[in-house]
Motif scaffolding. Structure first.
Motif, PDB file in Angstrom:
ATOM      1  N   GLY A 148       0.777  -1.230   0.000  1.00 56.01           N
ATOM      2  CA  GLY A 148       0.000   0.000   0.000  1.00 56.01           C
ATOM      3  C   GLY A 148       0.808   1.279   0.000  1.00 56.01           C
ATOM      4  N   GLN A 149       2.107   1.225   0.265  1.00 54.16           N
ATOM      5  CA  GLN A 149       2.900   2.456   0.315  1.00 54.16           C
ATOM      6  C   GLN A 149       2.840   3.229  -0.993  1.00 54.16           C
ATOM      7  OE1 GLN A 149       6.713   3.071   2.412  1.00 54.16           O
ATOM      8  NE2 GLN A 149       6.755   0.841   2.546  1.00 54.16           N
ATOM      9  N   LEU A 150       3.012   2.502  -2.105  1.00 54.21           N
ATOM     10  CA  LEU A 150       3.105   3.178  -3.390  1.00 54.21           C
ATOM     11  C   LEU A 150       1.764   3.700  -3.892  1.00 54.21           C
ATOM     12  CD1 LEU A 150       5.697   0.860  -5.152  1.00 54.21           C
ATOM     13  CD2 LEU A 150       6.052   3.182  -4.304  1.00 54.21           C
ATOM     14  N   GLU A 151       0.677   3.317  -3.245  1.00 58.90           N
ATOM     15  CA  GLU A 151      -0.625   3.846  -3.625  1.00 58.90           C
ATOM     16  C   GLU A 151      -0.718   5.349  -3.369  1.00 58.90           C
ATOM     17  OE1 GLU A 151      -3.659   1.667  -1.672  1.00 58.90           O
ATOM     18  OE2 GLU A 151      -3.195  -0.245  -2.665  1.00 58.90           O
ATOM     19  N   ALA A 152       0.166   5.844  -2.515  1.00 61.58           N
ATOM     20  CA  ALA A 152       0.162   7.275  -2.195  1.00 61.58           C
ATOM     21  C   ALA A 152       0.905   8.111  -3.228  1.00 61.58           C
ATOM     22  CB  ALA A 152       0.778   7.494  -0.810  1.00 61.58           C
ATOM     23  N   LEU A 153       1.559   7.455  -4.190  1.00 63.02           N
ATOM     24  CA  LEU A 153       2.290   8.203  -5.208  1.00 63.02           C
ATOM     25  C   LEU A 153       1.308   8.947  -6.112  1.00 63.02           C
ATOM     26  CD1 LEU A 153       5.290   8.520  -6.078  1.00 63.02           C
ATOM     27  CD2 LEU A 153       4.819   6.841  -7.858  1.00 63.02           C
ATOM     28  N   THR A 154       1.507  10.236  -6.269  1.00 62.19           N
ATOM     29  CA  THR A 154       0.533  11.065  -6.986  1.00 62.19           C
ATOM     30  C   THR A 154       0.996  11.502  -8.371  1.00 62.19           C
ATOM     31  OG1 THR A 154       1.428  13.054  -5.932  1.00 62.19           O
ATOM     32  CG2 THR A 154      -0.416  11.958  -4.825  1.00 62.19           C
ATOM     33  N   CYS A 155       2.258  11.274  -8.722  1.00 62.98           N
ATOM     34  CA  CYS A 155       2.768  11.796  -9.996  1.00 62.98           C
ATOM     35  C   CYS A 155       2.931  10.674 -11.020  1.00 62.98           C
ATOM     36  CB  CYS A 155       4.106  12.494  -9.780  1.00 62.98           C
ATOM     37  SG  CYS A 155       5.421  11.393  -9.200  1.00 62.98           S
ATOM     38  N   PRO A 156       2.954  11.009 -12.324  1.00 65.53           N
ATOM     39  CA  PRO A 156       3.214  10.013 -13.367  1.00 65.53           C
ATOM     40  C   PRO A 156       4.608   9.409 -13.197  1.00 65.53           C
ATOM     41  CG  PRO A 156       2.349  12.039 -14.314  1.00 65.53           C
ATOM     42  CD  PRO A 156       2.684  12.341 -12.888  1.00 65.53           C
ATOM     43  N   LEU A 176       7.418  -4.007  -8.939  1.00 66.32           N
ATOM     44  CA  LEU A 176       7.280  -2.554  -8.802  1.00 66.32           C
ATOM     45  C   LEU A 176       6.268  -2.026  -9.809  1.00 66.32           C
ATOM     46  CD1 LEU A 176       8.118   0.231  -7.727  1.00 66.32           C
ATOM     47  CD2 LEU A 176      10.034   0.175  -9.356  1.00 66.32           C
ATOM     48  N   ALA A 177       6.354  -2.507 -11.052  1.00 59.97           N
ATOM     49  CA  ALA A 177       5.422  -2.062 -12.087  1.00 59.97           C
ATOM     50  C   ALA A 177       3.983  -2.408 -11.714  1.00 59.97           C
ATOM     51  CB  ALA A 177       5.793  -2.692 -13.430  1.00 59.97           C
ATOM     52  N   ASP A 178       3.780  -3.601 -11.155  1.00 63.23           N
ATOM     53  CA  ASP A 178       2.436  -4.003 -10.740  1.00 63.23           C
ATOM     54  C   ASP A 178       1.897  -3.066  -9.666  1.00 63.23           C
ATOM     55  OD1 ASP A 178       2.486  -6.119 -12.483  1.00 63.23           O
ATOM     56  OD2 ASP A 178       3.062  -7.603 -10.977  1.00 63.23           O
ATOM     57  N   GLU A 179       2.767  -2.686  -8.730  1.00 68.98           N
ATOM     58  CA  GLU A 179       2.355  -1.770  -7.664  1.00 68.98           C
ATOM     59  C   GLU A 179       1.941  -0.417  -8.239  1.00 68.98           C
ATOM     60  OE1 GLU A 179       2.223  -1.943  -4.176  1.00 68.98           O
ATOM     61  OE2 GLU A 179       2.350  -4.103  -4.431  1.00 68.98           O
ATOM     62  N   LEU A 180       2.722   0.083  -9.179  1.00 67.54           N
ATOM     63  CA  LEU A 180       2.440   1.397  -9.761  1.00 67.54           C
ATOM     64  C   LEU A 180       1.229   1.357 -10.688  1.00 67.54           C
ATOM     65  CD1 LEU A 180       6.095   2.556 -10.568  1.00 67.54           C
ATOM     66  CD2 LEU A 180       4.663   3.249  -8.652  1.00 67.54           C
ATOM     67  N   GLN A 181       1.010   0.220 -11.313  1.00 64.44           N
ATOM     68  CA  GLN A 181      -0.085   0.083 -12.272  1.00 64.44           C
ATOM     69  C   GLN A 181      -1.446   0.052 -11.586  1.00 64.44           C
ATOM     70  OE1 GLN A 181       0.743  -0.410 -15.863  1.00 64.44           O
ATOM     71  NE2 GLN A 181      -1.304   0.474 -15.851  1.00 64.44           N
ATOM     72  N   ARG A 182      -1.491  -0.300 -10.321  1.00 66.06           N
ATOM     73  CA  ARG A 182      -2.757  -0.497  -9.623  1.00 66.06           C
ATOM     74  C   ARG A 182      -3.520   0.811  -9.411  1.00 66.06           C
ATOM     75  NH1 ARG A 182       0.153  -4.412  -6.214  1.00 66.06           N
ATOM     76  NH2 ARG A 182      -0.422  -6.502  -6.939  1.00 66.06           N
ATOM     77  N   SER A 183      -2.837   1.920  -9.474  1.00 62.54           N
ATOM     78  CA  SER A 183      -3.523   3.188  -9.256  1.00 62.54           C
ATOM     79  C   SER A 183      -3.926   3.806 -10.590  1.00 62.54           C
ATOM     80  CB  SER A 183      -2.625   4.167  -8.489  1.00 62.54           C
ATOM     81  OG  SER A 183      -1.670   4.703  -9.366  1.00 62.54           O
ATOM     82  N   SER A 184      -4.624   4.922 -10.529  1.00 60.85           N
ATOM     83  CA  SER A 184      -5.127   5.570 -11.743  1.00 60.85           C
ATOM     84  C   SER A 184      -4.122   6.535 -12.343  1.00 60.85           C
ATOM     85  CB  SER A 184      -6.415   6.336 -11.417  1.00 60.85           C
ATOM     86  OG  SER A 184      -6.169   7.314 -10.420  1.00 60.85           O
ATOM     87  N   ARG A 185      -2.982   6.752 -11.702  1.00 65.99           N
ATOM     88  CA  ARG A 185      -1.999   7.696 -12.236  1.00 65.99           C
ATOM     89  C   ARG A 185      -1.385   7.132 -13.521  1.00 65.99           C
ATOM     90  NH1 ARG A 185      -0.407   5.818  -7.743  1.00 65.99           N
ATOM     91  NH2 ARG A 185       1.025   4.065  -7.716  1.00 65.99           N
ATOM     92  N   ALA A 186      -0.810   7.978 -14.325  1.00 62.07           N
ATOM     93  CA  ALA A 186      -0.177   7.551 -15.577  1.00 62.07           C
ATOM     94  C   ALA A 186       1.099   6.780 -15.271  1.00 62.07           C
ATOM     95  CB  ALA A 186       0.139   8.777 -16.432  1.00 62.07           C
ATOM     96  N   PHE A 187       1.233   5.603 -15.886  1.00 63.77           N
ATOM     97  CA  PHE A 187       2.421   4.775 -15.678  1.00 63.77           C
ATOM     98  C   PHE A 187       2.801   4.095 -16.989  1.00 63.77           C
ATOM     99  CE2 PHE A 187       4.073   0.448 -14.966  1.00 63.77           C
ATOM    100  CZ  PHE A 187       5.307   0.793 -14.450  1.00 63.77           C
ATOM    101  N   HIS A 188       4.128   3.986 -17.221  1.00 66.22           N
ATOM    102  CA  HIS A 188       4.605   3.316 -18.439  1.00 66.22           C
ATOM    103  C   HIS A 188       5.844   2.492 -18.099  1.00 66.22           C
ATOM    104  CE1 HIS A 188       5.660   2.537 -22.580  1.00 66.22           C
ATOM    105  NE2 HIS A 188       6.859   3.057 -22.383  1.00 66.22           N
TER     106      HIS A 188
END
Length: 225
Positions: A148-156, A176-188
């Motif tokens: 859940g830590q990375l869910e707080a990341l707000t930037c692309p 790491l990619a899976d963690e970042l992908q779970r939120s609605s922020r832009a990720f590539h």
């Protein structure tokens, strides 16, 4: 500050993007006079946060390579109002788990601190000598172990990584990619079929700059909506 990626980023940021550019020399690295063996991950994270805080309210794009990508993620979580976007190159997030497994005891220093050698094909002598304290202290900065830590990341965020990286396992980057992908922020996620951990070939540098340009453009377009 004087590596291939830093120089290439400076040219691209200033000439192509028309942006200001700052390169950070962590304590114990490069031209810094601090003793490397006395530093920890907290030391280097404090360096990043101090630089961000010194720039006032203007938000920045952070580009971090290897351990620098780990620190960039922490900086974005701790200073969300100062970080506009992240480009993470071969991100060594939570790599201290691997360090603990491969560390080779080498005695103690003059202050009585236990020293270990971290094997590395990229360093003269075959490895980096650090205090075991660095490995133990780094465990407090894990991002994947604490759900859940990375869910707080707000930037692309964009990750660039070679599937042949011989330092940071592909499995770790995919987690790491899976963690970042779970939120609605832009990720590539940009995976290279060849190359190595340094990502310093000419084609790597060109791709790095292209990804940064895309990240900046994407962010600016989002702000305009």
């Amino acid at each position: 500050m004087h590596g291939e990626k830093a120089r290439e980023l400076q040219l691209f940021a200033t000439r192509q993007l028309g942006c200001n550019y700052w390169a950070l020399e962590y304590q114990g690295h490069g031209d810094s006079t601090q003793n490397f063996e006395e530093c920890t991950l907290t030391t280097w994270l404090d360096d990043v946060l101090q630089l961000l805080d010194s720039m006032g309210s203007q938000r920045q794009f952070l580009v971090g390579s290897s351990m620098g990508a780990w620190l960039a993620l922490h900086a974005a979580l701790r200073r969300p109002h100062l970080v506009q976007g992240l480009l993470l190159l071969a991100p060594a997030v939570d790599i201290s788990q691997h360090w603990q497994a491969v560390a080779q005891p080498t005695g103690v220093d003059a202050a009585g601190h236990e020293l270990v050698l971290l094997p590395s094909a990229y360093v003269e002598g075959g490895g980096i000598r650090v205090r075991r304290q660095l490995l133990e202290e780094a465990s407090a900065h894990h991002l994947l172990l604490h759900t859940g830590q990375l869910e707080a990341l707000t930037c692309p965020a964009t990750i660039m990584h070679s599937i042949r990286d011989d330092v940071v396992p592909l499995e770790l980057v995919q987690r790491l990619a899976d963690e970042l992908q779970r939120s609605s922020r832009a990720f590539h996620l940009e995976l290279l079929p060849d190359g190595n951990h340094r990502l310093s070939r000419e084609q790597d540098l060109q791709l790095m700059c292209r990804l940064l340009g895309q990240l900046v453009q994407q962010t600016l377009e989002g702000m305009a909506l």
